[in-house]
Write a protein that holds these residues in place. Structure first.
Motif, PDB file in Angstrom:
ATOM      1  N   ALA A   1      -4.874  -3.798  -6.981  1.00 42.29           N
ATOM      2  CA  ALA A   1      -5.162  -3.962  -5.557  1.00 42.29           C
ATOM      3  C   ALA A   1      -5.435  -5.408  -5.168  1.00 42.29           C
ATOM      4  O   ALA A   1      -5.314  -5.772  -4.004  1.00 42.29           O
ATOM      5  N   ALA A   2      -5.781  -6.239  -6.118  1.00 36.72           N
ATOM      6  CA  ALA A   2      -6.017  -7.658  -5.823  1.00 36.72           C
ATOM      7  C   ALA A   2      -4.718  -8.397  -5.576  1.00 36.72           C
ATOM      8  O   ALA A   2      -4.715  -9.487  -5.015  1.00 36.72           O
ATOM      9  N   GLY A   3      -3.600  -7.799  -5.979  1.00 35.74           N
ATOM     10  CA  GLY A   3      -2.318  -8.476  -5.833  1.00 35.74           C
ATOM     11  C   GLY A   3      -1.294  -7.628  -5.120  1.00 35.74           C
ATOM     12  O   GLY A   3      -0.178  -7.481  -5.583  1.00 35.74           O
ATOM     13  N   SER A   4      -1.651  -7.035  -4.019  1.00 34.07           N
ATOM     14  CA  SER A   4      -0.760  -6.165  -3.268  1.00 34.07           C
ATOM     15  C   SER A   4       0.515  -6.900  -2.871  1.00 34.07           C
ATOM     16  O   SER A   4       0.464  -7.943  -2.233  1.00 34.07           O
ATOM     17  N   ALA A   5       1.668  -6.361  -3.289  1.00 31.12           N
ATOM     18  CA  ALA A   5       2.941  -7.003  -2.952  1.00 31.12           C
ATOM     19  C   ALA A   5       4.106  -6.135  -3.392  1.00 31.12           C
ATOM     20  O   ALA A   5       3.978  -5.301  -4.279  1.00 31.12           O
ATOM     21  N   GLY A   6       5.232  -6.370  -2.780  1.00 22.65           N
ATOM     22  CA  GLY A   6       6.474  -5.758  -3.222  1.00 22.65           C
ATOM     23  C   GLY A   6       7.127  -6.685  -4.235  1.00 22.65           C
ATOM     24  O   GLY A   6       6.583  -7.723  -4.605  1.00 22.65           O
ATOM     25  N   SER A   7       8.309  -6.314  -4.674  1.00 31.10           N
ATOM     26  CA  SER A   7       8.965  -7.129  -5.697  1.00 31.10           C
ATOM     27  C   SER A   7       9.736  -8.307  -5.116  1.00 31.10           C
ATOM     28  O   SER A   7      10.039  -9.257  -5.822  1.00 31.10           O
ATOM     29  N   ASN A   8      10.085  -8.250  -3.843  1.00 31.06           N
ATOM     30  CA  ASN A   8      10.886  -9.280  -3.172  1.00 31.06           C
ATOM     31  C   ASN A   8      12.292  -9.412  -3.748  1.00 31.06           C
ATOM     32  O   ASN A   8      12.954 -10.417  -3.552  1.00 31.06           O
ATOM     33  N   LYS A   9      12.731  -8.428  -4.498  1.00 32.63           N
ATOM     34  CA  LYS A   9      14.094  -8.435  -5.025  1.00 32.63           C
ATOM     35  C   LYS A   9      14.945  -7.526  -4.152  1.00 32.63           C
ATOM     36  O   LYS A   9      14.559  -6.413  -3.845  1.00 32.63           O
ATOM     37  N   GLY A  10      16.109  -8.020  -3.785  1.00 37.67           N
ATOM     38  CA  GLY A  10      17.006  -7.262  -2.924  1.00 37.67           C
ATOM     39  C   GLY A  10      17.786  -6.203  -3.682  1.00 37.67           C
ATOM     40  O   GLY A  10      17.825  -6.203  -4.913  1.00 37.67           O
ATOM     41  N   PRO A  11      18.450  -5.297  -2.951  1.00 40.98           N
ATOM     42  CA  PRO A  11      19.182  -4.201  -3.580  1.00 40.98           C
ATOM     43  C   PRO A  11      20.424  -4.642  -4.357  1.00 40.98           C
ATOM     44  O   PRO A  11      21.034  -3.835  -5.045  1.00 40.98           O
TER      45      PRO A  11
ATOM     46  N   THR B   1      11.572   3.654  -6.767  1.00 41.93           N
ATOM     47  CA  THR B   1      11.441   2.388  -6.044  1.00 41.93           C
ATOM     48  C   THR B   1       9.991   2.190  -5.617  1.00 41.93           C
ATOM     49  O   THR B   1       9.326   3.127  -5.191  1.00 41.93           O
ATOM     50  N   ALA B   2       9.499   0.982  -5.739  1.00 40.64           N
ATOM     51  CA  ALA B   2       8.118   0.676  -5.361  1.00 40.64           C
ATOM     52  C   ALA B   2       8.012   0.530  -3.849  1.00 40.64           C
ATOM     53  O   ALA B   2       8.970   0.168  -3.172  1.00 40.64           O
ATOM     54  N   SER B   3       6.825   0.793  -3.336  1.00 40.39           N
ATOM     55  CA  SER B   3       6.583   0.601  -1.907  1.00 40.39           C
ATOM     56  C   SER B   3       6.381  -0.882  -1.627  1.00 40.39           C
ATOM     57  O   SER B   3       6.253  -1.685  -2.545  1.00 40.39           O
ATOM     58  N   GLY B   4       6.334  -1.239  -0.357  1.00 43.57           N
ATOM     59  CA  GLY B   4       6.160  -2.636   0.025  1.00 43.57           C
ATOM     60  C   GLY B   4       4.850  -3.228  -0.465  1.00 43.57           C
ATOM     61  O   GLY B   4       4.781  -4.393  -0.816  1.00 43.57           O
ATOM     62  N   SER B   5       3.796  -2.416  -0.523  1.00 38.92           N
ATOM     63  CA  SER B   5       2.504  -2.926  -0.994  1.00 38.92           C
ATOM     64  C   SER B   5       2.363  -2.824  -2.500  1.00 38.92           C
ATOM     65  O   SER B   5       1.546  -3.503  -3.105  1.00 38.92           O
ATOM     66  N   GLY B   6       3.131  -1.933  -3.113  1.00 37.45           N
ATOM     67  CA  GLY B   6       2.991  -1.694  -4.542  1.00 37.45           C
ATOM     68  C   GLY B   6       1.786  -0.842  -4.874  1.00 37.45           C
ATOM     69  O   GLY B   6       1.439  -0.665  -6.034  1.00 37.45           O
ATOM     70  N   LEU B   7       1.126  -0.286  -3.854  1.00 35.92           N
ATOM     71  CA  LEU B   7      -0.109   0.476  -4.061  1.00 35.92           C
ATOM     72  C   LEU B   7      -0.075   1.867  -3.446  1.00 35.92           C
ATOM     73  O   LEU B   7      -1.105   2.533  -3.388  1.00 35.92           O
ATOM     74  N   ASP B   8       1.066   2.312  -2.976  1.00 28.48           N
ATOM     75  CA  ASP B   8       1.165   3.572  -2.248  1.00 28.48           C
ATOM     76  C   ASP B   8       0.672   4.748  -3.088  1.00 28.48           C
ATOM     77  O   ASP B   8       1.209   5.023  -4.154  1.00 28.48           O
ATOM     78  N   PRO B   9      -0.338   5.483  -2.605  1.00 25.94           N
ATOM     79  CA  PRO B   9      -0.854   6.623  -3.363  1.00 25.94           C
ATOM     80  C   PRO B   9      -0.098   7.928  -3.093  1.00 25.94           C
ATOM     81  O   PRO B   9      -0.419   8.955  -3.665  1.00 25.94           O
ATOM     82  N   HIS B  10       0.896   7.868  -2.217  1.00 28.56           N
ATOM     83  CA  HIS B  10       1.594   9.075  -1.788  1.00 28.56           C
ATOM     84  C   HIS B  10       3.025   9.155  -2.302  1.00 28.56           C
ATOM     85  O   HIS B  10       3.660   8.130  -2.532  1.00 28.56           O
ATOM     86  N   ILE B  11       3.502  10.377  -2.434  1.00 29.94           N
ATOM     87  CA  ILE B  11       4.922  10.630  -2.685  1.00 29.94           C
ATOM     88  C   ILE B  11       5.382  11.672  -1.682  1.00 29.94           C
ATOM     89  O   ILE B  11       4.567  12.350  -1.052  1.00 29.94           O
TER      90      ILE B  11
END
Length: 185
Positions: A76-86, A120-130
């Motif tokens: 949670a201290a480093g919330s982020a997406g991967s920034n890699k495109g498809p 695939t990861a969410s934009g925050s990388g922390l999504d608790p939902h599916i």
């Protein structure tokens, strides 16, 4: 010159008092009015905190439902997406590895059946939902691994589907797994 220095010193002191004392105290007071009392909304089992309402966790054992992958390993201290495109070869390989791993742990499932939120990861990388589909596709594995009937696990998943007023339905993975642990065989 002395006059300008005096004004600058007083303005600095006022700004320090305002921005370093009053503002943080005000924000802390507002935080105390929130559901988690400023410490985040926690999920507890038998009085022990096992996770947070808004932060996903990593579940790898077959006896648990798996959540969305995280680009920051659920930190949670480093919330982020991967920034890699498809079209990024590294990203495509990572997704393929996730697909291969999912297929290995879920026999009988085809690549086309896997919901995208499981690879695939969410934009925050922390999504608790599916998505409900992502939970449903894991029912057979979880039921088999735990020795519980598919019917019972299906009912549990159905009971944990949340349909908000706006937005798509979702399942909170940690809450589902906690409920799964409470099932008596």
């Amino acid at each position: 010159m002395k006059k300008n220095l005096s004004i600058s010193a007083r303005l600095t002191l006022v700004m320090i008092l305002l921005l370093a004392v009053i503002y943080p105290l005000l924000i802390a007071a507002v935080g105390k009015l929130t559901p988690g009392k400023g410490k985040g909304e926690t999920i507890s089992v038998n009085g022990k905190v096992v996770g947070y309402e808004r932060i996903g966790q990593k579940f790898t054992a077959d006896i648990y439902f798996q959540g969305r992958p995280s680009a920051v390993d659920y930190n949670a201290a480093g919330s982020a997406g991967s920034n890699k495109g498809p079209s990024n070869p590294g990203y495509l390989q990572l997704v393929q590895n996730r697909i291969d791993s999912f297929l290995a742990h879920n026999p009988g499932v085809t690549k086309e059946q896997i919901p995208s939120d499981l690879v695939t990861a969410s934009g925050s990388g922390l999504d608790p939902h599916i998505s409900p589909d992502a939970a449903r596709i894991q029912i057979k594995r979880v039921a088999s691994s735990r020795g519980i009937s598919m019917q019972k696990v299906t009912e549990l998943v159905q009971a944990h589907i949340v349909q908000p007023v706006f937005g798509p339905a979702y399942v909170h993975v940690l809450k589902l797994n906690v409920a799964l642990d409470e099932i008596k065989h």
